[in-house]
Design a protein around this motif. Sequence first.
Motif: not given
Length: 739
Positions: A559, A563-564, A581, A590, A608
């Motif tokens: 991550i 991506y976020l 996630i 991450y 999330i």
Amino acid sequence: MERKDDTDYIIDFIQNDKNKNKNIFTLGIDSEYGAGKTFLVEKTLEKLNPNKYEIIKIRCLLLEREEVYSYIIEEIKKILARNLIFISNLKKFHKSILKIFDSKFLGGISDFLSYNSVTDDIDNLKATIRKLNKNIVIVFDDIDRTNDVEKIEKILSFISDFSNGNIKSIVLFSSDNLKKLDERFDRDYLEKYIPLIREITKIPFIKLLKEEIKNREEELNKIDLNEENFKFLYIFKETDYNIYPNDEIKKRKEFSFIRNIYSMFNFYEIDILGTITKNKEITPRQVKNFIEEVIGLCNYKNLNKKIERRIIIAYVFLKYIFYDAFYKRIDNEISFYELFPIEIEFQNEIILNLDEIDLIKNLINKKTNILSNPKRNYIIINNKVLYFDKRSNYEDTLDKYLEKLNYFVSNESLDEKFEKLEELFKSLKVKKLAEKSKINIFIYSLFNFYLYSYKNKEYFVRERKEEIENIIRKLKFLGNEKQVSEYQKFYEDFSPEISNKYFSQIFYQKFIKSKKYEIFNEVGKPFTVLAMESLTIFGEKEEQEKFLDVILEINKGEIKDDYLQAFFLTDLDNIKISDGIIEKILKGNYNIDRKSTIRLVCKNLGRILKRFPFPEYRVINSLKDFLDSTKNYLIDYKNELYSSEILECKEVNDILENYIEFIEKIKEILNSKKLINEDNNIRVSFENTELEDTEEEKEIKNMDTKEEKIKKLIEFLINGRVKFKEANGIYFAIKNNKM
């Protein structure tokens, strides 16, 4: 029919041999741009007998200053030639006329040249025109839109000298626009050149809209739109009660925001919308352009067909009617509430914004439940964490809200604070509502925003707000034709490749290194995020989900910031993505290196940790304080959870533990030294609203035994259809035979 009098007036002017204006040869039509002046005059001129009248149409906007006289003279020559009338020594005469006009153009030729020096050529032309057995009507259109004062003066000079005998001039303009160009162009000045001025009849907005919908009925039907879809706009000129007089359910549905505003405070004594719409006239051109753009957007092949049509209609309407107050202020980086604040002034210099009023009323709604649990010192309400005790440097406390009502707390108990809050709130009397706030109330009404204090499920309000903001972001993007073209070109090549199992390996080579797509020239955003932007505008949710998987493959299963960022760009509501996630970050898979990403996580925490409602992160909040308070909230909730039977389910307990651990992990990333830091008619109403069961509650109620109901509740909790806070209340209701 509304403009029959206007048509008759113009006809009478042209054929004015017998009426009181028979010695007037110039008529001005003075109305704002888009009012339909050109259409009206053209339709009127069609009624004239072509054997008796010749028409010259001058589009002033399209002529250069130097072309004005030569163009008009050429048009007159053509008419004379068609009627077999010719001017002797034509070339010499033409040059002479133009030289006279160019020597001075203001006040009429007879004012600045001696009579003898002028009459030879001017009178020769006039005499030649009089031989014509017809009248000439010259229409000067768009004179006020040229933005060239000298050109306007030249045109007025010609009108002054040639509008007589068998030449009639009709001048179309907006006196307001002319005055903005030059202060001299007031009514007295204009009447020297245009002695007869008429403003055309205004057509009511609702009639204009109905007529345009009828004219475009076939096109609208193809996109499943009809008059009913536009009816909510009638509130611009009508009260909500008159739009659906015999349908209370429809009124509540279509006008929930404005009706809630009216009922919250006694605004029935204040004409909220009337003052902003009373003097706001909508022109036929605006209505035509508005409907045209709605049809264009709804036909846009890559615009998601599931987008609520009301939001599209409201957006385009506001763009055309309140361009400065709405469209120019749209900023995708700022929330709707901040862009369009609503402030109300009450007695004793109390000023509250709508968010504060909504929160206070919602607190009063929830008073009984709050006081039934005296151990808890906070509540998540209206997307905020509100504390019941004093907290220095923290705005969202009960004490602070009492201060906003001019009451300062000393040693009162929680019961006494709530008693005082309700007493003060009921006593509020609206003193003033600023014009800006009235316009913003109208904006919220068209989009039909929800208020927390009138919805039993708070996430309905958040979801409605997010839906409106996301759609507006897309529609504003589509307004930039060049940008849309670039993104669409990329999308059309990009979309077929998303399902390619080797796409992660070829993405950079094919789409970035080729330097074929201009969208990747934007500095500061990762290529993958720019690609996702095209999918949020043109793509389907399935494509967005697949591309998130591609980003994950490109990032070798980690991550990362991109991506976020890409995920938060979308409207994806997939609990597997959210849980994925959490899982990867807890396992250490991450690589987040930007503080802006942590801020995005805080702002979108509810996307999330989907099984919990979370307060809205605001820029003024410290990230550390926000994460600390969120973690404490989760821990407190777990400790206070009286539905222990739910926590006995290991899967449920693990979810809650993972949420707490996730917050701790985000705090750890935030503390990393490697993190890059870039830089209202209104009646007071306190009646309880009737709560409607959700689909999940209905399903649980249909179970036969308590055990089955609890089992179904746990199932909904695990798959994210029910949040922990709701589960707590439902469990209590099941145990107490209330469900």
